[in-house]
Motif scaffolding. Structure first.
Motif, mmCIF file in Angstrom:
data_model
loop_
_atom_site.group_PDB
_atom_site.id
_atom_site.type_symbol
_atom_site.label_atom_id
_atom_site.label_comp_id
_atom_site.label_asym_id
_atom_site.label_seq_id
_atom_site.Cartn_x
_atom_site.Cartn_y
_atom_site.Cartn_z
ATOM 1 N N VAL A 112 43.157 28.363 37.637
ATOM 2 C CA VAL A 112 42.160 27.825 39.234
ATOM 3 C C VAL A 112 42.303 26.871 39.151
ATOM 4 C CG1 VAL A 112 41.224 30.541 38.688
ATOM 5 C CG2 VAL A 112 40.810 28.199 37.547
ATOM 6 N N VAL A 113 42.268 26.471 39.682
ATOM 7 C CA VAL A 113 41.681 24.709 40.317
ATOM 8 C C VAL A 113 41.099 24.819 40.866
ATOM 9 C CG1 VAL A 113 43.542 22.909 42.205
ATOM 10 C CG2 VAL A 113 44.893 24.926 40.038
ATOM 11 N N TYR A 114 40.558 23.332 41.390
ATOM 12 C CA TYR A 114 39.362 22.667 41.975
ATOM 13 C C TYR A 114 39.754 21.592 42.435
ATOM 14 C CZ TYR A 114 35.823 26.739 40.126
ATOM 15 O OH TYR A 114 36.050 27.513 39.075
ATOM 16 N N GLY A 115 39.487 21.138 43.549
ATOM 17 C CA GLY A 115 40.192 20.074 43.730
ATOM 18 C C GLY A 115 38.754 19.627 45.339
ATOM 19 N N ALA A 116 39.151 18.577 45.859
ATOM 20 C CA ALA A 116 38.371 18.579 47.333
ATOM 21 C C ALA A 116 39.439 18.671 48.483
ATOM 22 C CB ALA A 116 38.392 16.953 47.565
ATOM 23 N N ALA A 117 38.476 19.145 49.527
ATOM 24 C CA ALA A 117 39.342 19.914 50.442
ATOM 25 C C ALA A 117 38.526 19.478 51.570
ATOM 26 C CB ALA A 117 39.289 21.550 51.192
ATOM 27 N N ILE A 125 40.630 27.355 44.043
ATOM 28 C CA ILE A 125 42.083 28.469 44.956
ATOM 29 C C ILE A 125 42.160 28.750 43.391
ATOM 30 C CG2 ILE A 125 41.890 26.663 46.741
ATOM 31 C CD1 ILE A 125 44.321 25.730 45.352
ATOM 32 N N ASP A 126 43.191 30.123 43.901
ATOM 33 C CA ASP A 126 43.899 30.760 43.126
ATOM 34 C C ASP A 126 44.891 31.686 42.962
ATOM 35 O OD1 ASP A 126 42.605 33.027 44.689
ATOM 36 O OD2 ASP A 126 41.476 33.966 42.839
ATOM 37 N N THR A 127 45.388 30.445 44.301
ATOM 38 C CA THR A 127 46.260 31.336 44.537
ATOM 39 C C THR A 127 47.825 30.148 44.790
ATOM 40 O OG1 THR A 127 46.144 31.727 46.874
ATOM 41 C CG2 THR A 127 45.532 33.694 45.485
ATOM 42 N N VAL A 128 48.694 29.938 44.929
ATOM 43 C CA VAL A 128 49.945 29.212 44.947
ATOM 44 C C VAL A 128 49.885 28.447 46.843
ATOM 45 C CG1 VAL A 128 51.483 27.531 46.063
ATOM 46 C CG2 VAL A 128 50.765 29.057 43.463
ATOM 47 N N GLU A 129 49.320 29.625 47.600
ATOM 48 C CA GLU A 129 49.171 29.929 49.278
ATOM 49 C C GLU A 129 48.389 28.694 49.959
ATOM 50 O OE1 GLU A 129 51.929 32.782 47.722
ATOM 51 O OE2 GLU A 129 49.727 32.220 47.707
ATOM 52 N N ARG A 130 47.276 28.857 48.777
ATOM 53 C CA ARG A 130 45.719 28.207 49.352
ATOM 54 C C ARG A 130 46.200 26.479 48.819
ATOM 55 N NH1 ARG A 130 40.161 29.708 48.082
ATOM 56 N NH2 ARG A 130 39.585 28.040 49.686
ATOM 57 N N ASP A 145 34.415 30.033 34.684
ATOM 58 C CA ASP A 145 35.994 30.366 34.872
ATOM 59 C C ASP A 145 36.774 30.041 33.046
ATOM 60 O OD1 ASP A 145 36.566 31.497 36.681
ATOM 61 O OD2 ASP A 145 36.879 28.966 38.445
ATOM 62 N N LEU A 146 36.638 28.797 32.794
ATOM 63 C CA LEU A 146 36.943 28.969 31.075
ATOM 64 C C LEU A 146 36.341 29.740 30.049
ATOM 65 C CD1 LEU A 146 35.450 24.638 31.801
ATOM 66 C CD2 LEU A 146 38.173 25.682 31.231
ATOM 67 N N LEU A 147 34.467 30.021 30.645
ATOM 68 C CA LEU A 147 34.482 31.363 29.129
ATOM 69 C C LEU A 147 34.892 32.120 29.216
ATOM 70 C CD1 LEU A 147 30.591 29.689 29.397
ATOM 71 C CD2 LEU A 147 32.342 29.978 27.550
ATOM 72 N N ASP A 148 35.390 32.670 30.692
ATOM 73 C CA ASP A 148 36.201 34.180 31.082
ATOM 74 C C ASP A 148 37.823 34.317 30.183
ATOM 75 O OD1 ASP A 148 34.028 35.411 32.322
ATOM 76 O OD2 ASP A 148 35.083 34.909 34.414
ATOM 77 N N GLY A 149 37.964 32.475 29.507
ATOM 78 C CA GLY A 149 39.167 32.636 29.394
ATOM 79 C C GLY A 149 40.399 32.090 30.369
ATOM 80 N N LYS A 150 39.919 31.365 31.293
ATOM 81 C CA LYS A 150 41.061 30.993 32.262
ATOM 82 C C LYS A 150 41.794 29.497 32.339
ATOM 83 C CE LYS A 150 39.018 34.548 36.329
ATOM 84 N NZ LYS A 150 40.877 34.736 36.267
ATOM 85 N N SER A 151 42.402 29.621 32.960
ATOM 86 C CA SER A 151 43.618 27.725 32.611
ATOM 87 C C SER A 151 42.918 27.401 33.604
ATOM 88 C CB SER A 151 44.761 27.497 32.386
ATOM 89 O OG SER A 151 45.001 28.462 31.674
ATOM 90 N N VAL A 152 42.166 26.345 34.260
ATOM 91 C CA VAL A 152 41.672 25.739 34.971
ATOM 92 C C VAL A 152 41.665 24.156 34.693
ATOM 93 C CG1 VAL A 152 39.239 24.721 35.426
ATOM 94 C CG2 VAL A 152 39.331 26.625 34.700
ATOM 95 N N LEU A 153 42.519 23.552 36.198
ATOM 96 C CA LEU A 153 43.099 22.315 36.662
ATOM 97 C C LEU A 153 41.706 21.913 37.309
ATOM 98 C CD1 LEU A 153 45.964 20.739 37.811
ATOM 99 C CD2 LEU A 153 43.696 20.345 38.411
ATOM 100 N N PHE A 154 40.950 20.814 36.733
ATOM 101 C CA PHE A 154 39.856 19.944 37.655
ATOM 102 C C PHE A 154 39.557 18.546 38.221
ATOM 103 C CE2 PHE A 154 35.383 19.396 39.440
ATOM 104 C CZ PHE A 154 34.720 20.363 39.682
#
Length: 312
Positions: A104-109, A124-129, A153-162
């Motif tokens: 998942v990715v976090y950023g400014a919109a 967001i969690d899809t390339v389309e977004r 997300d981190l505790l759930d083991g997901k890779s996160v870009l913030f």
């Protein structure tokens, strides 16, 4: 019980919202001051005086910063990503890589609705977004509860870009209290941040003068090449260029006249960085690194990113 005081002077608060995210009693909200900048307000009826908010202040505590290790000129070889990015698309490439691997990715919109902009951080969690997070936003984004979302997300083991401004990344790190192997932080070379109230006040007047409602606005658009040129489009399909010469907001932003108070005393304006990677425009790439531009066949007209790597 003594009241918690988060800061004595406005220059000591960047408005990141880490204190709000960490409060166990939801006693803190981010509220606009008289000119539109947001600061935390504590409901003393809910506050239990635990002090978690003060410990989570990344701006005052300043988590360990790293001396940058290497600097690169970077440009995406995907024309679609490059066209929608403000410079060389470094953020988009990093984000796409994380998303394609299930992260998942976090950023400014900067969503536009009824002629008003609402700058905010999104998950967001899809390339389309991904296009929602691409491009420059010359205004401070509201973090909201994205620090808390990222921790889950981190505790759930997901890779996160913030991604965010350095002070927003500092706020995230101080909020998390520990390093995570599955977290990649990207801070931007920041010019300083104006506020949402001023931007929308400007846009309100802008639309009155055009006698039409905005349906699209982009402060950095590559229709006419990689430069400090934006585009606005109105309901009547009239297109206007946005430059420091034609837009008072753009000019005051470029001149650094309308930033929040702490921006003028920012501790992150140096090569000691808080993020894993720092990105920004690589202005002057053709003159400063001609061999790189020539060897990699980078099109300066399409934009080049500066990518500063701060750790292994």
């Amino acid at each position: 019980m003594s009241s918690i005081v988060l800061f004595d002077d406005k220059k000591d608060c960047c408005g990141c919202g880490a204190c709000m995210n960490v409060c166990p009693k939801n006693a803190i909200r981010m509220a606009e001051d008289e000119v539109g900048f947001v600061y935390p307000e504590i409901d003393q009826n809910l506050c239990i005086g635990c002090g978690a908010c003060k410990k989570a202040c990344g701006y005052q505590m300043q988590p360990m910063m790293q001396k940058s290790e290497a600097v690169y000129a970077a440009a995406s070889n995907d024309d679609n990503l490059l066209r929608k990015s403000a410079s060389g698309g470094a953020f988009a490439v990093l984000a796409e890589n994380v998303l394609k691997k299930g992260g998942v990715v976090y950023g400014a919109a900067l969503p536009l609705e009824s002629g008003k902009l609402e700058p905010k951080h999104l998950r967001i969690d899809t390339v389309e977004r991904l296009p929602e997070l691409q491009g420059s936003k010359y205004v401070q984004s509201a973090i909201g509860d994205t620090y808390a979302q990222a921790k889950k997300d981190l505790l759930d083991g997901k890779s996160v870009l913030f991604s965010g401004t350095p002070c927003q990344i500092a706020g995230l790190k101080q909020y998390l209290k520990k390093d995570y192997e599955n977290l990649l932080t990207v801070d931007i070379i920041c010019h300083g941040v104006p506020n949402q109230l001023l931007l929308n006040s400007y846009l309100s007047e802008y639309q009155k003068r055009q006698k039409s409602t905005l349906k699209y606005i982009d402060f950095r658009n590559k229709k006419y090449g990689w430069d400090k040129i934006g585009i606005s489009i109105f309901d009547n399909n009239e297109e206007k260029l946005i430059t420091p010469n034609t837009s008072s907001y753009y000019k005051y932003f470029s001149d650094g006249e309308i930033n929040r108070q702490n921006c003028y005393d920012c501790p992150y304006t140096n090569l000691n960085r808080v993020g894993d990677i720092t990105i920004g425009d690589y202005w002057g790439a053709k003159d400063l690194s001609p061999e790189i531009v020539r060897t990699l066949e980078i099109s300066v007209d399409k934009g080049v990113s500066c990518a500063i790597v701060n750790n292994s």
